[in-house]
Design a protein around this motif. Structure first.
Motif: not given
Length: 130
Positions: A18-21, A24-32, A54-62, A112-114
Motif C-alpha cells: 500500500a505504501f509503494w502503491d 506511485t500516486e505521489g502520496k506519502l503514507l504513514i501508519k497510525r 491495530q494499525t491503519v494507513w494514513e496519508e501524511s501531508a508530506g 516537503k516531500v517530493v
C-alpha cells in the motif's frame, strides 16, 4: 553535464505494498495505531510504541521540518545531504534532501516531500525545502 542520479527500485513486500502503491500516486503514507493513537514511520504492521496490531494507513501531508542533517561534501557522486525530518503528524523520517542548496539547510527549516523515479520501480520519497 552530469548524469542524472539513478535510484535503485524499492524492494517491497505484501506489508508495504500500500505504501509503494500510494507513492506511485505521489502520496506519502504513514501508519497510525488505533490502540495507543501514535503515528509511526516506517510502515509496519505492529505499533512500535505499544506493539498492537491495530494499525491503519494514513496519508501524511508530506510536510515537516528538519530535525537534524548532515552534509556530505565529498563522495564519488558529488555532495549530498541526509537527515531526519519530523512530519506534522509526529513521526520522524530518515531521508535525503534534494533539489535545494545544501549549504542553506537549517535545523527547524520547513520541508516537503517530493518523489523521484526509481530504476524500474515505485518512486522514492525525498524532501526539499518548502
Amino acid at each position: 553535464m552530469s548524469n542524472p542520479v539513478k535510484y535503485p527500485a524499492p524492494q517491497g513486500n505484501p506489508e508495504t505494498k500500500a505504501f509503494w502503491d500510494a507513492a506511485t500516486e505521489g502520496k506519502l503514507l504513514i501508519k497510525r495505531c488505533n490502540g495507543c493513537g501514535e503515528a509511526h514511520y516506517f510502515p509496519r504492521a505492529l505499533c512500535p510504541f505499544c506493539f498492537s496490531d491495530q494499525t491503519v494507513w494514513e496519508e501524511s501531508a508530506g510536510e515537516g521540518e528538519i530535525y537534524s542533517y548532515s552534509l556530505m561534501r565529498k563522495s564519488a557522486t558529488g555532495p549530498y545531504a541526509i537527515g531526519y525530518v519530523t512530519l506534522k503528524e509526529g513521526p520522524s523520517v530518515l531521508t535525503n534532501f534534494v533539489d535545494c542548496d545544501f549549504s542553506a539547510l537549517k535545523i527547524g527549516q520547513k520541508v516537503k516531500v517530493v518523489f523521484k523515479p526509481s530504476d524500474g520501480g515505485a518512486p522514492l520519497p525525498f524532501f526539499t525545502v518548502a
